[in-house]
Design an enzyme around this catalytic site. Structure first.
Site, PDB file in Angstrom:
ATOM      1  N   SER A  73       0.841  -1.195   0.000  1.00 23.51           N
ATOM      2  CA  SER A  73       0.000   0.000   0.000  1.00 23.51           C
ATOM      3  C   SER A  73       0.888   1.262   0.000  1.00 23.51           C
ATOM      4  O   SER A  73       1.674   1.442  -0.930  1.00 23.51           O
ATOM      5  CB  SER A  73      -0.950  -0.051   1.204  1.00 23.51           C
ATOM      6  OG  SER A  73      -1.973   0.905   1.064  1.00 23.51           O
ATOM      7  N   ASP A  76     -10.282  -5.599  -2.551  1.00 21.92           N
ATOM      8  CA  ASP A  76      -9.617  -4.537  -1.797  1.00 21.92           C
ATOM      9  C   ASP A  76     -10.499  -3.288  -1.838  1.00 21.92           C
ATOM     10  O   ASP A  76     -10.791  -2.772  -2.919  1.00 21.92           O
ATOM     11  CB  ASP A  76      -8.264  -4.269  -2.469  1.00 21.92           C
ATOM     12  CG  ASP A  76      -7.397  -3.285  -1.719  1.00 21.92           C
ATOM     13  OD1 ASP A  76      -7.946  -2.335  -1.125  1.00 21.92           O
ATOM     14  OD2 ASP A  76      -6.166  -3.471  -1.747  1.00 21.92           O
ATOM     15  N   HIS A 115      -7.316  -6.037   1.467  1.00 24.41           N
ATOM     16  CA  HIS A 115      -6.130  -5.184   1.552  1.00 24.41           C
ATOM     17  C   HIS A 115      -5.183  -5.562   2.695  1.00 24.41           C
ATOM     18  O   HIS A 115      -4.164  -4.916   2.889  1.00 24.41           O
ATOM     19  CB  HIS A 115      -6.596  -3.735   1.726  1.00 24.41           C
ATOM     20  CG  HIS A 115      -5.552  -2.692   1.451  1.00 24.41           C
ATOM     21  ND1 HIS A 115      -5.004  -2.495   0.206  1.00 24.41           N
ATOM     22  CD2 HIS A 115      -4.944  -1.784   2.261  1.00 24.41           C
ATOM     23  CE1 HIS A 115      -4.122  -1.507   0.251  1.00 24.41           C
ATOM     24  NE2 HIS A 115      -4.055  -1.059   1.493  1.00 24.41           N
TER      25      HIS A 115
END
Lengths: 279, 279
Positions: free
Chosen positions: A146, A225, A258
């Site tokens: 991320s 996600d 995620h």
């Protein structure tokens, strides 16, 4: 450099260190995994940059990386994601300031004194690790998740002399065009958006012109996600790679979200990706 | 039973549930991993009981169990370690009351209303899981860590009709003779020590007389575990097993401590141990 704790794991050793860091003006924590092979000589080394809200401990406890790292003789370094301490300025919310350094060198007040995670990772910690552990300096890679995927990609693209391999889990690839990026870059770097390109993987990769000879980049992305469409937009990076002939494996995984359950599922593949490139 | 969150992992699914539990008089959390094979029929199932201070989440995030569970088609259940909630009595300290249910049914006030983790695990949660997931009820095993290793061994030894395989990481095997056990059993069960034998693995295994036909028990123990000599004393269990011809593999590992880096190192071996016995 102070050793805070040490744990045997898969035949290697996980060590938690803290040190006084000049670039960020505070005590910083990081962890080092030394595989059994490190007792006998220098080893390839991979840095893992974590995402928003994380510390050095998320990777260490949740990513499930150490079994394959021990098998393949990989040193793994996990730093924190921002400067820390009561004297470091902060803001409410989880997507900016502490836990959200974005791996940039801030130019704007009040952030520029401490929020220099780019220099911290690429210079200060890099040198500290080289000086203190059996790292083969010609075989260093970097990956992340991320915000840390953004960090890994941008740091790699600007420092190919220091990092030879890169991969990412659900990375922010185009912070110039997503809300997390607008907020962070606007505050850290200022409102002049042309300066943001220096921290945008899509913009940076286009600078190359022809990257057809460069090492392949691996990206894994979960299709469940919640940040995929609003923040991550891997198709932007895919497009940018095609334009400069950068080899990219972008894998889209149905049902994955995620978090670290997603990351741990594909961790072994990333370690193998780096291990093969680093040799 | 309320589904709180769900995550894809290694091709299977990790689900966090809560439910109102009668045996312990409160909302309880647990997690369930369903491997991909669970879509096609009933699967062998292993319960993991965690140690002091833990919740259902320590195993789920830190143990690194899901890759091999997915390969071997194992359902994994991780419950919490005690009753929870503001109405549940508690005490200062980390080795008694909340986070430290010791898998007993308390008989003493004020603990007896809620601290009935033995019945919760062996009856209420056991039946709930059988009713709601594709569990093969003839192929259920149990394992755990430290206080949860004590729970797994004692629950197995008293319920071989329900659990067919058992293993433990650094278990408390003789709570009648260690400080953690003295404190917990004294408060939960009362000061009459003859009642403690019902929750002591060393005492329970001796009841068997001849266990030579029973399934092998696997125990892993780190030799740098700070609780080894004062609380754990696996040699007591080893001795008790020899006396009744219980097959035991007790592995002592140089350099490993009491935490999840130790557990994750040997997790795959435990899953294989159960998988082989459960068939």
């Amino acid at each position: 450099m102070e050793l805070k704790s040490q744990h045997k794991c898969h035949g290697g050793t996980i060590s938690y260190y803290s040190h006084s860091a000049n670039t960020v003006g505070c005590e910083m924590n990081f962890t080092v995994f030394l595989p059994p092979q490190a007792a006998n000589g220098k080893c390839p080394t991979i840095y893992y940059l974590a995402g928003l809200t994380c510390s050095e401990d998320n990777f260490t406890t949740k990513a499930g990386a150490y079994k394959v790292a021990a098998e393949r003789g990989l040193i793994l370094i996990a730093p924190d994601t921002s400067p820390r301490g009561d004297h470091v300025p902060d803001e409410d919310g989880w997507d900016f300031a502490k836990g959200a350094g974005f791996y940039v060198d801030a130019t704007e007040e009040p952030w520029s004194e401490h929020y220099n995670m780019y220099s911290y990772i690429t210079d200060e910690l890099y040198d500290l690790v080289l000086d203190n552990f059996p790292v083969d300096k010609n075989r260093i890679g970097i990956f992340g998740h991320s915000m840390g995927g953004h960090g890994a990609l941008t740091i790699y693209l600007k420092n190919k002399n220091k990092y030879k391999s890169v991969s990412a889990f659900a990375p922010i690839v185009n912070p110039m065009n997503c809300p997390w990026g607008h907020k962070a870059l606007g505050k850290y770097i200022g409102e002049d958006r042309k300066n943001w390109a220096n921290y945008d993987a899509c913009a940076l990769i286009s600078v190359n012109g022809d990257a057809s000879g460069d090492a392949e980049i691996l990206i894994d992305q979960g299709l469940s996600d919640p940040f995929l469409e609003s923040q991550l937009m891997p198709e932007q990076f895919e497009k940018a790679c095609v334009e400069v002939k950068q080899k990219l494996t972008l894998r889209r995984h149905s049902g994955y979200d995620h978090g670290y359950f997603f990351i741990s599922t594909f961790m072994d593949d990333h370690l193998k990706h780096h291990s093969i490139i680093l040799g």
